[in-house]
Structures are given as structure tokens and as C-alpha cells.
Design an enzyme around this catalytic site. Structure first.
Site, PDB file in Angstrom:
ATOM      1  N   SER A 134      10.111  68.689  26.857  1.00  0.00           N
ATOM      2  CA  SER A 134       9.450  69.925  27.277  1.00  0.00           C
ATOM      3  C   SER A 134       8.898  69.668  28.667  1.00  0.00           C
ATOM      4  O   SER A 134       8.736  68.509  29.077  1.00  0.00           O
ATOM      5  CB  SER A 134       8.291  70.231  26.317  1.00  0.00           C
ATOM      6  OG  SER A 134       7.476  71.263  26.822  1.00  0.00           O
ATOM      7  N   TYR A 147       0.846  67.460  21.130  1.00  0.00           N
ATOM      8  CA  TYR A 147       2.192  67.983  21.456  1.00  0.00           C
ATOM      9  C   TYR A 147       2.704  67.282  22.716  1.00  0.00           C
ATOM     10  O   TYR A 147       3.841  66.792  22.744  1.00  0.00           O
ATOM     11  CB  TYR A 147       2.131  69.500  21.656  1.00  0.00           C
ATOM     12  CG  TYR A 147       3.481  70.124  21.942  1.00  0.00           C
ATOM     13  CD1 TYR A 147       4.423  70.294  20.930  1.00  0.00           C
ATOM     14  CD2 TYR A 147       3.822  70.548  23.223  1.00  0.00           C
ATOM     15  CE1 TYR A 147       5.669  70.868  21.197  1.00  0.00           C
ATOM     16  CE2 TYR A 147       5.056  71.122  23.495  1.00  0.00           C
ATOM     17  CZ  TYR A 147       5.974  71.277  22.477  1.00  0.00           C
ATOM     18  OH  TYR A 147       7.205  71.837  22.741  1.00  0.00           O
TER      19      TYR A 147
HETATM   20  P1  NDP Z   1      11.734  77.618  17.091  1.00  0.00           P
HETATM   21  O1  NDP Z   1      10.481  77.596  16.294  1.00  0.00           O
HETATM   22  O2  NDP Z   1      12.464  78.903  17.254  1.00  0.00           O
HETATM   23  O3  NDP Z   1      12.753  76.536  16.533  1.00  0.00           O
HETATM   24  C1  NDP Z   1      12.319  75.326  15.976  1.00  0.00           C
HETATM   25  C2  NDP Z   1      13.454  74.765  15.143  1.00  0.00           C
HETATM   26  O4  NDP Z   1      13.061  73.477  14.644  1.00  0.00           O
HETATM   27  C3  NDP Z   1      13.758  75.645  13.951  1.00  0.00           C
HETATM   28  O5  NDP Z   1      15.157  75.727  13.789  1.00  0.00           O
HETATM   29  C4  NDP Z   1      13.145  74.887  12.780  1.00  0.00           C
HETATM   30  O6  NDP Z   1      13.905  75.098  11.597  1.00  0.00           O
HETATM   31  C5  NDP Z   1      13.312  73.455  13.249  1.00  0.00           C
HETATM   32  N1  NDP Z   1      12.408  72.532  12.583  1.00  0.00           N
HETATM   33  C6  NDP Z   1      11.070  72.479  12.641  1.00  0.00           C
HETATM   34  N2  NDP Z   1      10.605  71.511  11.850  1.00  0.00           N
HETATM   35  C7  NDP Z   1      11.703  70.933  11.255  1.00  0.00           C
HETATM   36  C8  NDP Z   1      11.880  69.883  10.336  1.00  0.00           C
HETATM   37  N3  NDP Z   1      10.841  69.220   9.821  1.00  0.00           N
HETATM   38  N4  NDP Z   1      13.144  69.552   9.970  1.00  0.00           N
HETATM   39  C9  NDP Z   1      14.204  70.223  10.471  1.00  0.00           C
HETATM   40  N5  NDP Z   1      14.085  71.231  11.354  1.00  0.00           N
HETATM   41  C10 NDP Z   1      12.847  71.575  11.725  1.00  0.00           C
HETATM   42  O7  NDP Z   1      11.311  77.037  18.515  1.00  0.00           O
HETATM   43  P2  NDP Z   1      12.130  76.477  19.770  1.00  0.00           P
HETATM   44  O8  NDP Z   1      13.542  76.832  19.714  1.00  0.00           O
HETATM   45  O9  NDP Z   1      11.335  76.858  20.927  1.00  0.00           O
HETATM   46  O10 NDP Z   1      11.934  74.907  19.555  1.00  0.00           O
HETATM   47  C11 NDP Z   1      12.984  73.977  19.647  1.00  0.00           C
HETATM   48  C12 NDP Z   1      12.483  72.781  20.420  1.00  0.00           C
HETATM   49  O11 NDP Z   1      12.217  73.193  21.765  1.00  0.00           O
HETATM   50  C13 NDP Z   1      11.201  72.142  19.907  1.00  0.00           C
HETATM   51  O12 NDP Z   1      11.319  70.737  19.919  1.00  0.00           O
HETATM   52  C14 NDP Z   1      10.165  72.605  20.920  1.00  0.00           C
HETATM   53  O13 NDP Z   1       9.095  71.708  21.014  1.00  0.00           O
HETATM   54  C15 NDP Z   1      11.001  72.628  22.174  1.00  0.00           C
HETATM   55  N6  NDP Z   1      10.480  73.394  23.293  1.00  0.00           N
HETATM   56  C16 NDP Z   1      10.286  74.747  23.183  1.00  0.00           C
HETATM   57  C17 NDP Z   1       9.803  75.459  24.270  1.00  0.00           C
HETATM   58  C18 NDP Z   1       9.553  76.937  24.195  1.00  0.00           C
HETATM   59  O14 NDP Z   1       8.856  77.486  25.065  1.00  0.00           O
HETATM   60  N7  NDP Z   1      10.069  77.652  23.218  1.00  0.00           N
HETATM   61  C19 NDP Z   1       9.491  74.810  25.534  1.00  0.00           C
HETATM   62  C20 NDP Z   1       9.755  73.398  25.548  1.00  0.00           C
HETATM   63  C21 NDP Z   1      10.231  72.732  24.467  1.00  0.00           C
HETATM   64  P3  NDP Z   1      13.325  75.219  10.117  1.00  0.00           P
HETATM   65  O15 NDP Z   1      11.955  75.756  10.193  1.00  0.00           O
HETATM   66  O16 NDP Z   1      14.308  76.137   9.457  1.00  0.00           O
HETATM   67  O17 NDP Z   1      13.394  73.834   9.571  1.00  0.00           O
END
Ligand code: NDP
Length: 241
Positions: A134, A147
């Protein structure tokens, strides 16, 4: 035309992971999609895909899903270690259970994803690890303490992995987005933190679409194996912080 190799995406059920799974699928790759919400994965109905209910904290289940997909489609050529949660909050008041959860998913989950594919990539002398950090893995922000710690970890480990794996021709790409429109804010329980985040986001005209991140990952992956984009940092143009 030669069949394109298998790619694996953790956190493929929404946001950046979903967009990336869709982008690689549209480019003709078989895709292993992993997340806890299996219904969301299956509803995407991507061709040549396998959806598996995987919590990235469970190393054995993650590795088993990879082995199963590889038995059908051949070796994983790209692992997107993307799954993550953002339990943002005032560090002085936050429940340490939130710290544990972020560390278990954003740190241990990323290492479990690497572990599932790294030795195979080394043996084949090809492959790409895409590590989800990030912009909060480059600098600190209010209420992002743990985080940021998890994302600084991803940056640090990726630097070391890149150095180690270069001798095996395996690429390590760090992805560092700014504000992207996804479901990530659903994980913020602290109402003050959430209100401040939303106000900052509104002040810059909102985040940008996850498809832009996905397209960059696909472009970087599509370069020849000898060419490596070490880091992708993408933010809204108006995000100056
Ligand atoms: P979302 O919440 O839309 O997606 C998060 C994804 O992670 C979901 O598919 C969720 O699936 C999965 N997830 C969470 N916990 C688990 C787990 N224990 N096991 C398996 N899957 C898991 O958010 P983003 O797309 O934004 O997030 C994706 C990544 O991008 C993260 O690492 C986030 O920190 C990073 N990020 C996001 C930013 C933003 O502004 N959006 C900026 C910078 C980085 P499910 O709940 O079905 O398991």
C-alpha cells in the site's frame, strides 16, 4: 496458440483481487481464485477458473488449493498475495484483537501465499510474486499504525525476496496503491477514523477504480521474464498525501 499459464489470486472475492482475476481471465489465463466468501467467487463464473474457500491464515488449505489447481492447469506462474484487511483506528484505544487480525492476514497470510508457490517457481526458474502492500507501506498515516506496520513488512520482505529470487529468475513486484474504490472500508470499525477517512477521500474527489490496478499488474506480468517492474505505486491524481 500456446495455453497461458495458471495464475492464483488471494482475496479474489472483491475489490482489487476480483478485478485482477477478471483481467487475467480476460487475457486467457486459467485462474485460481481464493477467498472466504466462496459464493462471491463462484458467482463470477470465470472460464477455466477454480474457486476455493481459503482463509489465507490457514497455510495447509491455501497450499492444497494451489496443488489442486496445478494438477488441472499446470504450475502457478503468478501468485497475487492480495488478501488483506484494514482495521484502522486510534492505536491508543484500539482492541489488540484488531492488531492480531491484521498481522495474521496481511503478514502471515502473505507469507503463506508465497510459501505455496515459491519452491516450484525456483525449481522451474520462472514465476512472478505480486505482493500487495500500500502507499501505507511507504509512509505512515493517522490511525493506520498496525496497518502501516503490516504493509511496511510486505515492502521489507519483498525487497529481500527479490534479492534472493533474482538468481532463480523469479520476479517480485510490490504493489502500492493509494485510495482505490473497494470494500476495504467495511473493515473499519472506529466511527471517528472512518468519518475522517471518508472526508479526506471526498476532498480529493474519491478513489479510483480497482480495474486500473489490475491493468497495471497484467502489464507488468506481461513483460518478458527478464524485465521486472519492482514496484507499482498508483494513486488518484489528486491524492497528494
Ligand atoms: P476488499 O475488502 O474489497 O477486498 C479484500 C479481499 O481480501 C476480499 O476478497 C476478502 O475476501 C479477502 N480477505 C480478507 N481477509 C481474508 C482472509 N483471512 N482469507 C482470505 N481472503 C481474505 O479490499 P481491497 O480490494 O481494497 O483490498 C485488497 C488489498 O489491497 C488489501 O491487502 C488491502 O490492504 C490493499 N490495499 C487497498 C487499498 C484501497 O484503497 N482499497 C489501498 C492500498 C492497499 P473474503 O472476505 O471473501 O475472504
Amino acid at each position: 496458440m500456446t495455453a497461458k499459464p495458471l495464475v492464483a489470486v488471494t482475496g479474489a472475492s472483491s475489490g482489487i483481487g476480483e478485478a485482477t482475476a477478471r483481467a487475467f481471465s480476460a487475457a486467457g489465463h486459467p485462474v485460481l481464485m481464493m477467498a472466504r466468501r466462496i459464493d462471491r467467487l463462484e458467482a463470477m463464473r470465470l472460464p477455466s477458473s477454480i474457486s476455493r474457500q481459503v482463509d489465507v491464515r490457514d497455510r495447509a488449505t491455501l497450499a492444497a488449493a494451489v496443488r489442486e489447481a496445478e494438477a488441472r492447469f499446470g504450475p502457478v506462474d503468478m501468485m497475487f498475495a492480495n488478501a488483506g484487511v484494514a482495521r484502522l483506528g486510534d492505536i491508543g484505544k484500539q482492541d489488540p484483537a484488531d492488531w492480531d487480525e491484521m498481522i495474521a492476514i496481511n503478514v502471515n497470510g502473505v507469507m503463506n501465499s508465497v510459501h505455496a508457490v515459491m519452491s516450484g517457481m525456483m525449481a522451474r526458474r520462472r514465476g512472478t510474486l505480486v505482493m500487495m502492500s500500500s502507499i501505507a507501506g511507504r509512509k505512515v498515516y493517522p490511525d493506520h499504525t498496525v496497518y502501516c506496520g503490516t504493509k511496511f513488512f510486505v515492502h521489507g520482505v519483498s525487497e529481500s525476496l527479490r534479492e534472493y529470487l533474482s538468481a532463480y529468475d523469479v520476479r517480485v513486484i510490490v504493489i502500492s496503491p493509494g485510495i482505490i474504490e473497494t470494500e476495504v472500508l467495511d473493515g473499519v470499525k472506529d466511527p471517528v477514523t472512518l468519518a475522517n477517512y471518508k472526508a479526506n477521500k471526498a476532498a480529493i474527489g474519491g478513489g479510483i477504480g480497482a480495474e486500473h490496478v489490475a491493468d497495471l499488474i497484467l502489464d507488468a506480468y506481461n513483460l518478458p521474464q527478464k524485465a521486472l517492474v519492482q514496484e507499482i505505486c498508483i494513486t488518484p491524481t489528486r491524492q497528494k498525501f
